[in-house]
Scaffold this active site. Structure first.
Site, mmCIF file in Angstrom:
data_model
loop_
_atom_site.group_PDB
_atom_site.id
_atom_site.type_symbol
_atom_site.label_atom_id
_atom_site.label_comp_id
_atom_site.label_asym_id
_atom_site.label_seq_id
_atom_site.Cartn_x
_atom_site.Cartn_y
_atom_site.Cartn_z
ATOM 1 N N PRO A 86 -10.605 -70.089 49.542
ATOM 2 C CA PRO A 86 -11.022 -70.094 50.953
ATOM 3 C C PRO A 86 -10.684 -71.411 51.653
ATOM 4 C CG PRO A 86 -12.942 -69.867 49.464
ATOM 5 C CD PRO A 86 -11.722 -69.887 48.614
ATOM 6 N N GLU A 113 -17.669 -69.577 40.215
ATOM 7 C CA GLU A 113 -18.091 -70.428 41.335
ATOM 8 C C GLU A 113 -16.967 -71.297 41.900
ATOM 9 O OE1 GLU A 113 -21.087 -70.027 42.593
ATOM 10 O OE2 GLU A 113 -21.467 -68.563 41.010
ATOM 11 N N ARG A 150 5.609 -54.911 51.218
ATOM 12 C CA ARG A 150 6.128 -53.958 52.206
ATOM 13 C C ARG A 150 7.273 -54.546 53.021
ATOM 14 N NH1 ARG A 150 4.251 -54.563 57.284
ATOM 15 N NH2 ARG A 150 4.255 -52.406 57.993
ATOM 16 N N ASP A 164 5.860 -54.091 63.847
ATOM 17 C CA ASP A 164 4.529 -54.432 63.341
ATOM 18 C C ASP A 164 3.783 -55.352 64.297
ATOM 19 O OD1 ASP A 164 4.722 -53.190 60.932
ATOM 20 O OD2 ASP A 164 5.245 -54.987 59.797
HETATM 21 N N1 ADE Z 1 -11.277 -66.661 46.936
HETATM 22 C C1 ADE Z 1 -12.541 -66.503 47.380
HETATM 23 N N2 ADE Z 1 -12.561 -66.297 48.692
HETATM 24 C C2 ADE Z 1 -11.265 -66.316 49.121
HETATM 25 C C3 ADE Z 1 -10.626 -66.167 50.383
HETATM 26 N N3 ADE Z 1 -11.322 -65.968 51.506
HETATM 27 N N4 ADE Z 1 -9.293 -66.244 50.432
HETATM 28 C C4 ADE Z 1 -8.577 -66.464 49.306
HETATM 29 N N5 ADE Z 1 -9.113 -66.625 48.098
HETATM 30 C C5 ADE Z 1 -10.446 -66.545 47.994
#
Ligand code: ADE
Length: 239
Positions: A86, A113, A150, A164
């Site tokens: 994230p 975690e 794709r 697209d």
């Molecule tokens: N791992 C956990 N959450 C994630 C996300 N939002 N994007 C990519 N990998 C992740």
């Protein structure tokens, strides 16, 4: 194109390869796909791949050794290594297009975690699919693989990806099929006219309208013609 996914849960990817367009592309050998379970690389005597975090805190942290040894076993000078996190750059269509031209992509999927921060030093790119936290990188990896695959020539008809959403900076224009009227809702006349120039003009205008209504932020990156700007202004004024 070859994709290698390092994951503790390779079974996640079976449905992707067994279904619809991606399945057909795999059968035509348009790409190679392999998973590597990095648990098989651990030197920890009980088979563990994670440990408690230094400094204390909740949860377990994936250790460097199994992931990086697994990575060493598959990486070549032409591989591009992507960590799903994230904290990474947010995945977008432009990134999908760039990655679809690579020879070998290696994805590292974290779980639990989090992972030892030093793992980041061994990757080329860190990618997020949005501002939310998943239980692991597998879901994100699947989304990214789908978007990339794709775009490989032959996977879908070339024209289908031309229009697209995002490929020209705009959301895609609305589409309709038979019947011409459904529960009183009629298909726009122009689409039934067979007049290609008018249809193209209508679709471009609808793409602008949809983008101005749903994702006005996308318009900031575009150099709009005077006519297009007028269409956008009238939508934004009435929003
Ligand atoms: N791992 C956990 N959450 C994630 C996300 N939002 N994007 C990519 N990998 C992740």
């Amino acid at each position: 194109m070859k994709i290698t996914v390092l994951s503790l849960f390779p079974e996640y990817f079976e449905p992707l390869l067994r279904t619809s367009i991606i399945k057909r592309a795999k059968e035509k050998d348009l790409f190679e796909f392999e998973t590597v379970n990095f648990r098989e690389f651990t030197k920890e005597k009980h088979g563990h791949v994670d440990d408690t975090p230094y400094g204390g805190g909740a949860g377990m942290v994936l250790s460097c050794q199994p992931i990086l040894d697994a990575l060493k076993s598959v990486r070549t000078p032409r591989s591009k290594v992507i960590l799903l996190t994230p904290q990474g750059d947010v995945f977008q269509q432009k990134m999908a297009l760039d990655l679809s031209k690579e020879e070998h992509l290696i994805f590292l999927c974290g779980h639990y975690e989090g992972f030892d921060e030093r793992i980041r030093d061994y990757v080329d790119l860190q990618v997020s699919i949005g501002d939310f936290v998943l239980t692991g990188g597998e879901g994100a990896c699947m989304v990214i693989c789908d978007a990339i695959l794709r775009l490989i020539p032959g996977v879908i008809k070339q024209e289908s990806s031309h229009d697209d959403s995002f490929s020209n900076g705009l959301l895609e224009y609305p589409q309709y099929t038979k019947p011409p009227v459904y529960e009183g809702k009629a298909v726009p006349e122009v689409l039934l006219s067979g007049h290609h120039a008018n249809i193209a003009k209508y679709r471009h205008e609808q793409a602008l309208i949809k983008t101005a209504k749903n994702r006005p932020d996308l318009l900031n990156d575009l150099d709009l013609s005077e006519q297009d700007q007028k269409v956008v202004d009238s939508i934004l004024k009435n929003k």
